[in-house]
Design an enzyme around this catalytic site. Sequence first.
Site, mmCIF file in Angstrom:
data_model
loop_
_atom_site.group_PDB
_atom_site.id
_atom_site.type_symbol
_atom_site.label_atom_id
_atom_site.label_comp_id
_atom_site.label_asym_id
_atom_site.label_seq_id
_atom_site.Cartn_x
_atom_site.Cartn_y
_atom_site.Cartn_z
ATOM 1 C CE LYS A 1 3.628 -5.954 -2.152
ATOM 2 N NZ LYS A 1 4.741 -5.180 -2.753
ATOM 3 C CD GLU B 1 11.622 -4.888 -0.380
ATOM 4 O OE1 GLU B 1 12.704 -5.335 -0.411
ATOM 5 O OE2 GLU B 1 10.595 -4.143 -0.776
ATOM 6 C CB SER C 1 -3.344 -4.951 -4.156
ATOM 7 O OG SER C 1 -3.748 -4.041 -2.528
#
Lengths: 409, 271
Positions: free
Chosen positions: A102, A124, A391
């Site tokens: 991210k 969010e 990830s």
Amino acid sequence: MTQVKEKAVTPDYSAMPDEYGHFGVYGGIFASETLMQALDELRDAYEKAKTDKAFQAQFDEDLAQYVGRPSPLYFAEQLTERAGGAKIYLKREDLNHTGAHKINNTIGQGLLAKMMGKKRIIAETGAGQHGVASATVAARFGMECVVYMGAEDIIRQAPNVYRMKLLGAKVVAVESGSKTLKDALNEAMRDWVTNVDDTFYIIGTVAGPHPYPAMVRDFQTIIGREAKSQMQEQCGCLPDALVACVGGGSNAIGLFHPFLADESVVMYGVEGGGLGVETGSHAAPLCSGRPGVLHGNRTYLMEDNNGQIIETHSVSAGLDYPGVGPEHAWLKDIGRVNYVAATDTEALEAFHTLTRVEGIIPALESSHAVAYGMKLAATMKPEQRIIINLSGRGDKDINTIADIDGIKL
Amino acid sequence: MSRLAARFAELKTNSKTALIPYVMAADPSPETTLPLMHAMVKAGADIIELGAPFSDPMADGPVIQAAAERSLAHNTSMHDVFSLVGEFRQTDDRTPIIVMGYLNPIEVMGYQSFAQQAAACGIDGVITVDMPPVEAGDYVPALKAEGLDPIFLLAPTSTQERIKKVAAVASGFVYYVSLKGVTGAATLDISSVETKVAKIKEIIDLPIGVGFGISDAESAAKVATCSDAVVVGSVLVKNMTLNDGNTEPERAIIIKKISDILASMRSALDS
């Protein structure tokens, strides 16, 4: 009647989306007029940043010095042995600063916010990884940060909530709808239309209205570009298959995109299969949904016959989303990427396996990719190679895992 | 002439500003809406805006959002909205009805099928919040083919270029969202509304309705000085929490309250 058979032409993947954000019939700008000016401004700023050498140099520098890139491409020998088949490589996005892919995107959008002179960041979050990555960037740039998070997810991801607070962000519990990621996105959009002058909305995945799907993808393709050259360096070849989990789909598109034109590379996006796709209790719109319009773009959705969005279920908060990035919808329709699902049970088993045989604790999201990747490897030859995108790391999930295993921490 | 065009022409002749109340279909109960619609006409409504509920109403504030949740608790579908309008039309063939909602419930039916059924039951116009002109290539012709007016929103942030895009496709009227934010948000700055509406009128030759942030008779009267229609929603919908609307006396309480608010706005608009 004569039928004209069209010759299959390889699409120009790099030319997508079009000017209005369309990937085939998907994507677009399905937003209210109140948001249009903000979206136009963002699109113009991003177009400028894309060709701005100073911006790109700063982005690369931050990825190297702050995020710690390149992330390793690790040959998981023990996991390979356990799966019994193709060689499994893990793209270690879990080793990034803040523990997931991210941050690649929030660094990019954070720099853009700074360039646009915005003082306030909103985001969010589902699993909390994007919230943490946004709060991190806001702390570093000295910006105010508000993170919207479903009330349900706040319970599931308590460590990340505290982490965001430590970083100085305000975490707002969203009590509407299903109290998960989709509702957090609605609430962040509402904040944005109200405070559009000084606020930058960092969307965490390749969804939302144009330019978000394209912009987030571009910031995440560093994953695939690195993986490609690392595989070349280590083995002198392309991988045979890529596997990544898909919630909104940002880590998957980041890995897949640089390989799309390499026809020999087979790709699998793994959705949250929940209790099983056949039970209806899952988060797998590409496996079982149909096209519709939500959150500013046309894509595959989980909806009822009246077009209302239905509640999703996945053990992983980060996959618990009823839509998916529009580029994935397009890649599914043209048959370039295969979309499959791994159930909660399969993901949990993979979580434990990877932890025990490689000493790597994966995020529950990534565990879905590991589960499918191991199954896939078993069907392939030992000289073939699979890259699984790891990830994120699983520290944030240990409470959930302990709960499931009936252990009190 | 469409019902909307006829109504605006008639108002113009009488130098009156249209009063457009917004209520969500089947809020708080399916039985409340039909008598409420008739009562609103009696209290001075010129056009009725009927909300079609959506699970993810991104552009709405907490009041309308809660209304959608209450409506959806009764499984209200677009077909229920159609039936409701059909029933209303049995005794009122003159008051224009606009349906306001989000795209996905329309998308799932297909634009053409939606338009045919909407026109057949007596709906006059459609506002789809998340359908901007740039995406409306198939949507606008589908509505117009059935004689429905596609109504679009404009905002304080709308550029001249986007106002022109709306001008090219809109009919019926144009809905000016008078402030930055979601429905039911705070206060409204009349002078900036005046300036923007004047700019829009230079480009668009349609009646301009103003909504978002109109909370009482006073603000309605102020907005009326620079617009052709005043849209009120949240201030009415707030009263849907008075009770569940399950019995006749419960519904009467809600209907009376909303009628009183509209009547006071009507008289403020007309004085």
